[in-house]
Design a protein around this motif. Structure first.
Motif, PDB file in Angstrom:
ATOM      1  N   ALA A  45       4.123   1.377   2.441  1.00  0.00           N
ATOM      2  CA  ALA A  45       5.314   2.028   1.891  1.00  0.00           C
ATOM      3  C   ALA A  45       5.025   3.494   1.625  1.00  0.00           C
ATOM      4  CB  ALA A  45       5.768   1.335   0.611  1.00  0.00           C
ATOM      5  N   VAL A  46       5.788   4.378   2.267  1.00  0.00           N
ATOM      6  CA  VAL A  46       5.621   5.819   2.100  1.00  0.00           C
ATOM      7  C   VAL A  46       6.990   6.492   2.131  1.00  0.00           C
ATOM      8  CG1 VAL A  46       3.297   5.979   3.034  1.00  0.00           C
ATOM      9  CG2 VAL A  46       5.240   6.082   4.583  1.00  0.00           C
ATOM     10  N   PRO A  47       7.136   7.597   1.417  1.00  0.00           N
ATOM     11  CA  PRO A  47       8.415   8.318   1.488  1.00  0.00           C
ATOM     12  C   PRO A  47       8.690   8.918   2.861  1.00  0.00           C
ATOM     13  CG  PRO A  47       7.236   8.868  -0.519  1.00  0.00           C
ATOM     14  CD  PRO A  47       6.266   8.128   0.357  1.00  0.00           C
ATOM     15  N   LEU A  48       7.643   9.436   3.540  1.00  0.00           N
ATOM     16  CA  LEU A  48       7.880  10.062   4.843  1.00  0.00           C
ATOM     17  C   LEU A  48       6.621  10.030   5.693  1.00  0.00           C
ATOM     18  CD1 LEU A  48       7.854  13.950   4.626  1.00  0.00           C
ATOM     19  CD2 LEU A  48       7.118  12.531   2.739  1.00  0.00           C
ATOM     20  N   ALA A  49       6.847  10.025   7.007  1.00  0.00           N
ATOM     21  CA  ALA A  49       5.752  10.019   7.981  1.00  0.00           C
ATOM     22  C   ALA A  49       6.347  10.294   9.355  1.00  0.00           C
ATOM     23  CB  ALA A  49       5.035   8.678   7.984  1.00  0.00           C
TER      24      ALA A  49
ATOM     25  N   VAL B   1       0.859  -1.183   0.000  1.00  0.00           N
ATOM     26  CA  VAL B   1       0.000   0.000   0.000  1.00  0.00           C
ATOM     27  C   VAL B   1       0.898   1.238   0.000  1.00  0.00           C
ATOM     28  CG1 VAL B   1      -1.738   1.308   1.276  1.00  0.00           C
ATOM     29  CG2 VAL B   1      -1.876  -1.196   1.165  1.00  0.00           C
ATOM     30  N   VAL B   2       0.710   2.118  -0.992  1.00  0.00           N
ATOM     31  CA  VAL B   2       1.617   3.246  -1.201  1.00  0.00           C
ATOM     32  C   VAL B   2       0.862   4.569  -1.134  1.00  0.00           C
ATOM     33  CG1 VAL B   2       3.237   4.340  -2.814  1.00  0.00           C
ATOM     34  CG2 VAL B   2       3.130   1.839  -2.645  1.00  0.00           C
ATOM     35  N   ASP B   3       1.440   5.554  -0.448  1.00  0.00           N
ATOM     36  CA  ASP B   3       0.956   6.924  -0.497  1.00  0.00           C
ATOM     37  C   ASP B   3       2.155   7.847  -0.593  1.00  0.00           C
ATOM     38  OD1 ASP B   3      -0.862   8.954  -0.619  1.00  0.00           O
ATOM     39  OD2 ASP B   3      -1.688   8.692   1.384  1.00  0.00           O
ATOM     40  N   ASP B   4       1.906   9.144  -0.836  1.00  0.00           N
ATOM     41  CA  ASP B   4       3.029  10.081  -0.988  1.00  0.00           C
ATOM     42  C   ASP B   4       3.528  10.615   0.345  1.00  0.00           C
ATOM     43  OD1 ASP B   4       0.897  11.713  -0.380  1.00  0.00           O
ATOM     44  OD2 ASP B   4       0.923  12.826  -2.274  1.00  0.00           O
ATOM     45  N   GLY B   5       2.891  10.242   1.437  1.00  0.00           N
ATOM     46  CA  GLY B   5       3.286  10.658   2.770  1.00  0.00           C
ATOM     47  C   GLY B   5       2.115  10.493   3.711  1.00  0.00           C
ATOM     48  N   ILE B   6       2.403  10.453   5.003  1.00  0.00           N
ATOM     49  CA  ILE B   6       1.359  10.283   6.008  1.00  0.00           C
ATOM     50  C   ILE B   6       1.525  11.365   7.063  1.00  0.00           C
ATOM     51  CG2 ILE B   6       0.354   8.737   7.730  1.00  0.00           C
ATOM     52  CD1 ILE B   6       1.612   6.400   6.286  1.00  0.00           C
ATOM     53  N   ALA B   7       0.395  11.903   7.499  1.00  0.00           N
ATOM     54  CA  ALA B   7       0.398  12.841   8.626  1.00  0.00           C
ATOM     55  C   ALA B   7      -0.209  12.145   9.839  1.00  0.00           C
ATOM     56  CB  ALA B   7      -0.351  14.108   8.268  1.00  0.00           C
ATOM     57  N   THR B   8      -1.536  12.130   9.947  1.00  0.00           N
ATOM     58  CA  THR B   8      -2.178  11.489  11.098  1.00  0.00           C
ATOM     59  C   THR B   8      -2.319   9.985  10.933  1.00  0.00           C
ATOM     60  OG1 THR B   8      -4.424  11.742  10.228  1.00  0.00           O
ATOM     61  CG2 THR B   8      -3.503  13.584  11.473  1.00  0.00           C
ATOM     62  N   GLY B   9      -2.466   9.508   9.715  1.00  0.00           N
ATOM     63  CA  GLY B   9      -2.556   8.078   9.466  1.00  0.00           C
ATOM     64  C   GLY B   9      -3.952   7.493   9.518  1.00  0.00           C
ATOM     65  N   ALA B  10      -4.983   8.318   9.701  1.00  0.00           N
ATOM     66  CA  ALA B  10      -6.339   7.784   9.847  1.00  0.00           C
ATOM     67  C   ALA B  10      -6.813   7.072   8.578  1.00  0.00           C
ATOM     68  CB  ALA B  10      -7.301   8.912  10.209  1.00  0.00           C
ATOM     69  N   THR B  11      -6.612   7.689   7.423  1.00  0.00           N
ATOM     70  CA  THR B  11      -7.051   7.077   6.177  1.00  0.00           C
ATOM     71  C   THR B  11      -6.261   5.813   5.883  1.00  0.00           C
ATOM     72  OG1 THR B  11      -7.722   9.213   5.272  1.00  0.00           O
ATOM     73  CG2 THR B  11      -7.341   7.435   3.700  1.00  0.00           C
ATOM     74  N   VAL B  12      -4.962   5.874   6.104  1.00  0.00           N
ATOM     75  CA  VAL B  12      -4.122   4.702   5.850  1.00  0.00           C
ATOM     76  C   VAL B  12      -4.505   3.553   6.772  1.00  0.00           C
ATOM     77  CG1 VAL B  12      -1.767   3.825   6.021  1.00  0.00           C
ATOM     78  CG2 VAL B  12      -2.196   5.998   4.881  1.00  0.00           C
TER      79      VAL B  12
ATOM     80  N   ASP C 222       5.763   8.773  15.409  1.00  0.00           N
ATOM     81  CA  ASP C 222       4.673   8.289  16.258  1.00  0.00           C
ATOM     82  C   ASP C 222       3.533   7.703  15.428  1.00  0.00           C
ATOM     83  OD1 ASP C 222       3.943  10.756  15.248  1.00  0.00           O
ATOM     84  OD2 ASP C 222       3.034  11.477  17.104  1.00  0.00           O
ATOM     85  N   THR C 223       3.307   8.248  14.245  1.00  0.00           N
ATOM     86  CA  THR C 223       2.284   7.690  13.365  1.00  0.00           C
ATOM     87  C   THR C 223       2.687   6.313  12.866  1.00  0.00           C
ATOM     88  OG1 THR C 223       1.540   9.880  12.649  1.00  0.00           O
ATOM     89  CG2 THR C 223       1.035   8.036  11.201  1.00  0.00           C
ATOM     90  N   LEU C 224       3.959   6.155  12.519  1.00  0.00           N
ATOM     91  CA  LEU C 224       4.444   4.848  12.085  1.00  0.00           C
ATOM     92  C   LEU C 224       4.293   3.815  13.196  1.00  0.00           C
ATOM     93  CD1 LEU C 224       7.699   5.913  10.198  1.00  0.00           C
ATOM     94  CD2 LEU C 224       5.525   5.210   9.178  1.00  0.00           C
ATOM     95  N   GLU C 225       4.592   4.215  14.415  1.00  0.00           N
ATOM     96  CA  GLU C 225       4.454   3.293  15.542  1.00  0.00           C
ATOM     97  C   GLU C 225       3.001   2.886  15.734  1.00  0.00           C
ATOM     98  OE1 GLU C 225       6.200   5.445  18.745  1.00  0.00           O
ATOM     99  OE2 GLU C 225       8.260   5.206  18.001  1.00  0.00           O
ATOM    100  N   ALA C 226       2.074   3.832  15.518  1.00  0.00           N
ATOM    101  CA  ALA C 226       0.653   3.527  15.677  1.00  0.00           C
ATOM    102  C   ALA C 226       0.148   2.596  14.577  1.00  0.00           C
ATOM    103  CB  ALA C 226      -0.153   4.821  15.674  1.00  0.00           C
ATOM    104  N   LEU C 227       0.798   2.627  13.421  1.00  0.00           N
ATOM    105  CA  LEU C 227       0.372   1.796  12.296  1.00  0.00           C
ATOM    106  C   LEU C 227       1.073   0.450  12.247  1.00  0.00           C
ATOM    107  CD1 LEU C 227       0.293   4.534   9.510  1.00  0.00           C
ATOM    108  CD2 LEU C 227      -1.689   3.400  10.535  1.00  0.00           C
ATOM    109  N   ALA C 228       2.072   0.260  13.079  1.00  0.00           N
ATOM    110  CA  ALA C 228       2.898  -0.956  12.997  1.00  0.00           C
ATOM    111  C   ALA C 228       2.073  -2.228  13.166  1.00  0.00           C
ATOM    112  CB  ALA C 228       4.012  -0.904  14.038  1.00  0.00           C
ATOM    113  N   GLY C 229       1.054  -2.180  14.000  1.00  0.00           N
ATOM    114  CA  GLY C 229       0.244  -3.365  14.221  1.00  0.00           C
ATOM    115  C   GLY C 229      -0.768  -3.648  13.132  1.00  0.00           C
TER     116      GLY C 229
END
Length: 236
Positions: free
Chosen positions: A162-166, A133-144, A169-176
């Motif tokens: 897979a994202v270029p930048l985020a 799953v690819v996006d151009d970047g993540i801020a809050t991560g809700a949609t992802v 803390d958002t990455l940690e929240a999405l890890a699971g």
């Protein structure tokens, strides 16, 4: 722009991201990009990995009177999935039938957008696949998060974000929510995604259609991608 940009544009970010995903090339992966900005990134990833590219359409279901607050989301696919925030729904005391009616509206919008982007091409199935799953970047991560949960219900063999930048803390929240995360940068402090690109101009519908058509034409056994653009895409 603040400081030094990390990426020239989405295409360059996608090529760099593809390098971080090279180990998945032998798994016959499927690349799903979130439109519109994720499509140029996903195109480069799919090209480098010789993988099919598709869009992943997600539509938010907002709380009545506070539409910006998502109580759930509809995630498209061969079997569209409804992802709900049960805690918010319990708090909201929604009127009877609200979620079902909202789901139908968003499914109709998803169908409209798929016709715009892919014509009569159905969504590619994820069952048993390695899905990126690819996006151009993540801020809050809700949609992802909704996208990942929806795809997970489709039972992929492996699910990669897979994202270029985020933000970290958002990455940690999405890890699971997935099996692997590939992210090139987590700048601190994290400002808006676009501020870390030299060129973050809007990706138009016509560009999305063109890139998807180009990727589809490269797939063995696919129909020739010679049909004219949908009228809505031509107007962008």
């Amino acid at each position: 722009m603040i400081g030094d940009a990390l990426f020239r544009n989405r295409r360059e970010a996608g090529r760099r991201l593809a390098e971080a995903l090279a180990h998945l090339g032998g798994e016959d992966p499927l690349v799903l990009a979130l439109p519109r900005g994720g499509v140029p990134v996903g195109f480069e990833v799919a090209t480098a990995l010789a993988a099919p590219l598709d869009v992943l359409l997600v539509r938010k279901i907002g709380m009545p009177g506070h539409e910006e607050l998502a109580i759930g989301a509809v995630v498209e696919g061969a079997d569209p999935q409804l992802v709900l925030n049960e805690a918010l729904i319990e708090f909201a005391r929604l009127p009877p039938g609200y979620v079902e009616e909202a789901q139908e509206r968003q499914l109709a919008e998803i169908e409209r957008r798929r016709r715009l982007y892919q014509g009569t091409e159905p969504a590619l199935p994820v069952l048993g696949r390695t899905v990126i799953v690819v996006d151009d970047g993540i801020a809050t991560g809700a949609t992802v998060k909704a996208a990942l949960r929806g795809i997970r219900l489709g039972r992929p063999r492996r699910l990669v974000l897979a994202v270029p930048l985020a933000p970290q803390d958002t990455l940690e929240a999405l890890a699971g929510e997935c099996d692997e995360i590939a992210c090139l940068a987590s700048p601190e402090p994290f400002h808006a995604v676009g501020l870390h690109y030299e060129d973050f101009g809007q990706t138009g519908d016509a560009e999305v259609v063109r890139l998807l058509r180009q990727a589809r034409a490269a797939r063995p056994g696919s129909r020739a991608a010679g049909a004219p653009l949908a009228a809505d895409a031509r107007r962008t």
